[in-house]
Design a protein around this motif. Sequence first.
Motif, mmCIF file in Angstrom:
data_model
loop_
_atom_site.group_PDB
_atom_site.id
_atom_site.type_symbol
_atom_site.label_atom_id
_atom_site.label_comp_id
_atom_site.label_asym_id
_atom_site.label_seq_id
_atom_site.Cartn_x
_atom_site.Cartn_y
_atom_site.Cartn_z
ATOM 1 N N LEU A 132 38.702 -70.383 -65.087
ATOM 2 C CA LEU A 132 39.247 -70.091 -66.448
ATOM 3 C C LEU A 132 40.411 -69.681 -66.701
ATOM 4 O O LEU A 132 40.687 -69.232 -67.922
ATOM 5 C CB LEU A 132 38.062 -69.656 -66.897
ATOM 6 C CG LEU A 132 36.512 -70.194 -67.061
ATOM 7 C CD1 LEU A 132 35.118 -69.610 -67.466
ATOM 8 C CD2 LEU A 132 36.615 -71.566 -67.885
ATOM 9 N N ARG A 133 41.191 -69.281 -65.885
ATOM 10 C CA ARG A 133 42.275 -68.444 -65.845
ATOM 11 C C ARG A 133 43.429 -69.016 -67.064
ATOM 12 O O ARG A 133 43.957 -68.402 -67.741
ATOM 13 C CB ARG A 133 43.173 -68.305 -64.624
ATOM 14 C CG ARG A 133 42.627 -67.362 -63.691
ATOM 15 C CD ARG A 133 43.427 -67.016 -62.583
ATOM 16 N NE ARG A 133 42.543 -66.341 -61.332
ATOM 17 C CZ ARG A 133 42.831 -64.986 -61.460
ATOM 18 N NH1 ARG A 133 43.460 -64.330 -62.378
ATOM 19 N NH2 ARG A 133 42.159 -64.385 -60.617
ATOM 20 N N PRO A 134 43.325 -70.398 -67.060
ATOM 21 C CA PRO A 134 44.311 -70.845 -68.101
ATOM 22 C C PRO A 134 43.989 -70.454 -69.732
ATOM 23 O O PRO A 134 44.988 -70.847 -70.519
ATOM 24 C CB PRO A 134 44.146 -72.467 -67.886
ATOM 25 C CG PRO A 134 43.540 -72.718 -66.615
ATOM 26 C CD PRO A 134 42.645 -71.522 -66.247
ATOM 27 N N TRP A 135 42.875 -70.066 -69.917
ATOM 28 C CA TRP A 135 42.346 -69.771 -71.101
ATOM 29 C C TRP A 135 42.224 -68.226 -71.225
ATOM 30 O O TRP A 135 41.621 -67.534 -72.370
ATOM 31 C CB TRP A 135 41.090 -70.453 -71.488
ATOM 32 C CG TRP A 135 41.247 -72.035 -71.696
ATOM 33 C CD1 TRP A 135 41.768 -72.832 -72.309
ATOM 34 C CD2 TRP A 135 40.735 -72.682 -70.210
ATOM 35 N NE1 TRP A 135 41.773 -74.039 -71.980
ATOM 36 C CE2 TRP A 135 41.244 -74.187 -70.983
ATOM 37 C CE3 TRP A 135 40.073 -72.572 -69.235
ATOM 38 C CZ2 TRP A 135 40.806 -75.272 -70.080
ATOM 39 C CZ3 TRP A 135 39.736 -73.699 -68.367
ATOM 40 C CH2 TRP A 135 40.234 -75.054 -68.696
ATOM 41 N N ARG A 136 42.756 -67.379 -70.350
ATOM 42 C CA ARG A 136 42.717 -65.773 -70.818
ATOM 43 C C ARG A 136 43.457 -65.571 -71.922
ATOM 44 O O ARG A 136 43.039 -64.420 -72.503
ATOM 45 C CB ARG A 136 43.404 -65.311 -69.481
ATOM 46 C CG ARG A 136 42.536 -65.095 -68.217
ATOM 47 C CD ARG A 136 43.127 -64.555 -67.176
ATOM 48 N NE ARG A 136 44.447 -65.018 -66.730
ATOM 49 C CZ ARG A 136 45.087 -64.409 -65.689
ATOM 50 N NH1 ARG A 136 44.762 -63.389 -64.977
ATOM 51 N NH2 ARG A 136 46.521 -65.180 -65.360
ATOM 52 N N SER A 137 44.324 -66.309 -72.362
ATOM 53 C CA SER A 137 45.036 -65.921 -73.902
ATOM 54 C C SER A 137 44.026 -66.260 -75.012
ATOM 55 O O SER A 137 44.435 -65.687 -76.038
ATOM 56 C CB SER A 137 46.212 -66.701 -74.037
ATOM 57 O OG SER A 137 45.961 -68.124 -73.925
ATOM 58 N N GLU A 138 42.988 -66.897 -74.678
ATOM 59 C CA GLU A 138 41.922 -67.112 -75.843
ATOM 60 C C GLU A 138 40.907 -66.457 -75.675
ATOM 61 O O GLU A 138 40.272 -65.861 -76.907
ATOM 62 C CB GLU A 138 41.701 -68.895 -75.968
ATOM 63 C CG GLU A 138 42.756 -69.747 -75.932
ATOM 64 C CD GLU A 138 42.358 -71.188 -75.890
ATOM 65 O OE1 GLU A 138 41.280 -71.388 -76.331
ATOM 66 O OE2 GLU A 138 42.886 -72.049 -75.405
ATOM 67 N N TRP A 139 40.435 -66.445 -74.311
ATOM 68 C CA TRP A 139 39.063 -65.551 -74.277
ATOM 69 C C TRP A 139 39.270 -64.302 -73.591
ATOM 70 O O TRP A 139 40.136 -64.041 -72.695
ATOM 71 C CB TRP A 139 38.308 -66.444 -73.319
ATOM 72 C CG TRP A 139 37.927 -67.683 -73.815
ATOM 73 C CD1 TRP A 139 38.170 -68.220 -75.236
ATOM 74 C CD2 TRP A 139 36.901 -69.167 -73.327
ATOM 75 N NE1 TRP A 139 37.373 -69.467 -75.444
ATOM 76 C CE2 TRP A 139 36.792 -69.723 -74.188
ATOM 77 C CE3 TRP A 139 36.552 -68.972 -71.840
ATOM 78 C CZ2 TRP A 139 36.403 -71.020 -73.933
ATOM 79 C CZ3 TRP A 139 35.978 -70.140 -71.566
ATOM 80 C CH2 TRP A 139 35.973 -71.042 -72.482
ATOM 81 N N SER A 174 34.578 -73.919 -77.100
ATOM 82 C CA SER A 174 35.611 -73.989 -78.167
ATOM 83 C C SER A 174 34.827 -74.436 -79.152
ATOM 84 O O SER A 174 35.384 -74.189 -80.598
ATOM 85 C CB SER A 174 36.745 -74.565 -77.745
ATOM 86 O OG SER A 174 37.179 -73.831 -76.625
ATOM 87 N N HIS A 185 35.263 -75.056 -71.487
ATOM 88 C CA HIS A 185 36.005 -74.657 -72.341
ATOM 89 C C HIS A 185 35.875 -75.498 -73.684
ATOM 90 O O HIS A 185 35.679 -74.862 -74.738
ATOM 91 C CB HIS A 185 37.333 -74.646 -71.709
ATOM 92 C CG HIS A 185 38.641 -74.443 -72.878
ATOM 93 N ND1 HIS A 185 39.256 -75.214 -73.491
ATOM 94 C CD2 HIS A 185 39.059 -73.255 -73.483
ATOM 95 C CE1 HIS A 185 40.002 -74.742 -74.523
ATOM 96 N NE2 HIS A 185 39.915 -73.497 -74.489
ATOM 97 N N ARG A 230 37.120 -77.455 -67.722
ATOM 98 C CA ARG A 230 37.635 -78.032 -69.030
ATOM 99 C C ARG A 230 36.582 -78.516 -69.950
ATOM 100 O O ARG A 230 36.854 -78.365 -71.221
ATOM 101 C CB ARG A 230 38.731 -79.198 -68.659
ATOM 102 C CG ARG A 230 39.912 -78.714 -68.003
ATOM 103 C CD ARG A 230 41.011 -80.168 -68.019
ATOM 104 N NE ARG A 230 42.173 -79.744 -67.410
ATOM 105 C CZ ARG A 230 43.133 -79.225 -68.118
ATOM 106 N NH1 ARG A 230 42.924 -78.975 -69.374
ATOM 107 N NH2 ARG A 230 44.098 -78.887 -67.364
#
Length: 396
Positions: A21-28, A115, A111, A108
Amino acid sequence: MINVLFVDDEADVLEGLENRLRPWRSEWHLMFAGSGDEALAAMRQRHVDVVVSDMRMPGMDGASLLRAVRERQPETVRIILSGQADREGVMRSLPVAHQFLSKPCDARRLHAIISRCRLLQDELFSDAVKQAIASVSTLPALPRLYWELAEELDRPAATLKRVAAIIEQDVAMTARLLQVVNSAFFAFARPICSVRDAVTLLGLEPVRALVLTSELFRGMAPLCLSGGLDLERLHGHALRVATIAETLPEDPQTRTIAMAAGMLHDIGLMVLSLPPQRPDVAAPPPLPLHCAEQQPVFGTSHALVGGHLLALWGLPQPLVEAVAFHHRPSLLDDLHLSAAGAVHIADWLAHELAGSHAGQGGDEALDSAYLSRIDRLHCLPQWLERHRGSGDGHAR
């Protein structure tokens, strides 16, 4: 940024989730706990928007944890992430979980699901209504029969025979399905005496929607009737809208979605009928109901509430959108007659045929901008005459 808490007693599972889930650290803002007790301790330190929990854990299992989460933060989205072997435990968690995911779950997909749950939640302007959706145990949890049916329909090899067998487990649901399919709404040429014949004639998705609405109407009857909502009338209107909506689109898939959405389009009224979120409904409001709900006492509409609820349950996005935007399909970018548009038109036609627009600003409730955009405004008299002539709002 939203706070997402993952709970699992296996450290390598949590580590794997953190890496994927690293790609979504800016969201979560990602949070992790190795037990139910650790999760509740973390929630005392910080508000949590979403909890994703394993089912089998020593001490406090997933169902017990989500029950505690609902008591402490009822607006939190609650998801079970569990293995197929945990079916018995998952069934226990039905009253407290919004959605169920199987291990292993693609990052994905995880996520996208979280989301989507959050997106429609953010569309609701009233914190009181958000809390009502999440805290009333009768509504946000999938009924057992529907959950089994949805599981079967999600299988690549789903069969009408198996779907019928699931429904036949419930005497009341069997009776309700046969009652509906033999009613004047559907006007089949011959009597339908078996569940399998009913499923074959209606189609799988409409049957799923019918099962869901029937289970909910049955479960909510004592609560809603005490609040003044006439569930029999609401159910009859839902069937009328569904059967009209099915006749409007040309595309077969859109027709199927429109019929299912028609059955579910007023599901948000069940939430708003529960005190204290809804005032006394004994006297009709001076505005159409969907307009009256926009006043500060609600801060949202029953359409958005219903769409949000169905999104939490993981129903298909086209169905969610058709319910959420059935009063204002022009908010979507469709240039054709969509499922949302079909339900909108069918809802208007059903009220017009019943005479319930009189004195309530019915003309204003029609989304003329949408009908003009898809070049269907001129069809209204024809549709009205067709369904008035059918006597029951359904023409085949």
